[in-house]
Design an enzyme around this catalytic site. Sequence first.
Site, PDB file in Angstrom:
ATOM      1  N   GLU A 185       2.459 -12.735 -13.158  1.00  0.00           N
ATOM      2  CA  GLU A 185       2.693 -11.343 -13.709  1.00  0.00           C
ATOM      3  C   GLU A 185       3.903 -10.472 -13.208  1.00  0.00           C
ATOM      4  OE1 GLU A 185       0.372  -6.957 -13.881  1.00  0.00           O
ATOM      5  OE2 GLU A 185      -0.321  -8.462 -12.719  1.00  0.00           O
ATOM      6  N   ASP A 201       2.739  -4.560   3.821  1.00  0.00           N
ATOM      7  CA  ASP A 201       3.638  -3.198   3.419  1.00  0.00           C
ATOM      8  C   ASP A 201       3.585  -2.477   4.618  1.00  0.00           C
ATOM      9  OD1 ASP A 201       4.916  -1.290   2.352  1.00  0.00           O
ATOM     10  OD2 ASP A 201       3.228  -0.892   0.773  1.00  0.00           O
ATOM     11  N   ASP A 217       5.106   1.190   5.959  1.00  0.00           N
ATOM     12  CA  ASP A 217       5.911   2.499   5.221  1.00  0.00           C
ATOM     13  C   ASP A 217       5.797   3.529   6.616  1.00  0.00           C
ATOM     14  OD1 ASP A 217       6.525   5.062   4.077  1.00  0.00           O
ATOM     15  OD2 ASP A 217       5.949   3.541   2.300  1.00  0.00           O
TER      16      ASP A 217
END
Length: 399
Positions: A44, A105, A107
């Site tokens: 995808e 991830d 951040d």
Amino acid sequence: MVGQHDENLLSDMLPIYYTRLFPQNIFCRWLTCGSYPHPVSNRELSFTLADDVYIRYLSINNQKDFQTLLQKKIPHKLDIGGVYNTKPSIARHDSVVLARELVFDIDLTDYDEIRTCCQEAKVCEKCWKFMVIACEIIDKALRDDFGFQNILWVFSGRRGIHCWVSDYEARTLDSPGRGAIADYMCLIMGGDNQNKKVNLGSDNIHTSIRRALNIIDQYFEQLLEEQGFISTADRLQTFLKIMPDENLKSQTEKVLAKMSEASLDRWKAFLNIYNNYYRENSNSSRKIKYLIEEIKIQYCYPRLDVNVTKGFNHLLKSPFSIHPKTGKVCVVFKPGNAKNMKLDEVPTIYSLLDDSSPDNAQHQVNMRVAVKNFQEVVFSLEKTEAMRRRNDANTSLDF
């Protein structure tokens, strides 16, 4: 145009960027290896177009398809999802994710309670050190503790970093397996209302935590000075609330409140207070045995978005995508070079396409280095995959 970001210009500039500079060939090779043994058409892709138009369940058959799709849609942001049991655009509600890189991830907004130089979307060289520590700790753990080899590190384009683990064993992990790795990496627990977020107990510290502390120690005093962790009255109170022993807390407050506000001086004074108190109070020693280590971890250890890692079908921004809010390229970097990265040297779509930009020459060089870093990871992945397929074939013949 130089030095300024105007998101309205992206629609005109992105077609040129995708044609001239986006490493389409090596990108598709990476997707293909990460999809095997399933076709790349089962992977995808997701595009965010101008005006935040969001399209999911896109797919490609090859590089030519990808090039056509880029030029047709001109995505302002490109995200990558998992590998499905069928083409994701077909019967999407019944399709199942079969494989996905193990992703992390990190951040800087998750560090807002401890970083003092910037907040929210802002980032500078001082708070970038938190990302350097996170990169070094996570990369080392993935390689040494789990044996993963094909690890890609990408600057998010604004205020964080992404890690993609492409080893077959990582890609095919189920959700509980991903969750176990995320939990193994996660030492900071609790929300905004919890003062002490790290508890190592009183037993021997695991070797992985010792290793992480050795990395933190390389940066801790510099961070103390630059971030002023305990420099003001409010920050000192936050620091004191971490201490589980009221007598130690009281002694520390009495001494540090009278000192200059230099965090490093206050930290050294606290170390003396702690060491003396620990020796003289055997009843409290178990409770505060690893307090120094717990404080360092709470202030410096990676703060992961564990849901991204645990989520089997979570989408993540593609390497070499342009961050629509900054114009910066999501460049690939080597983990050992994170500490040498300068945020103002990260190429932007403007500096790359504007020959008159004072940064053009250097940013072109930096872009080529980022592509080379990407190629090295992909070449390694292809080699690893070829060996694995050969071994699987030999095993089948032997059987």
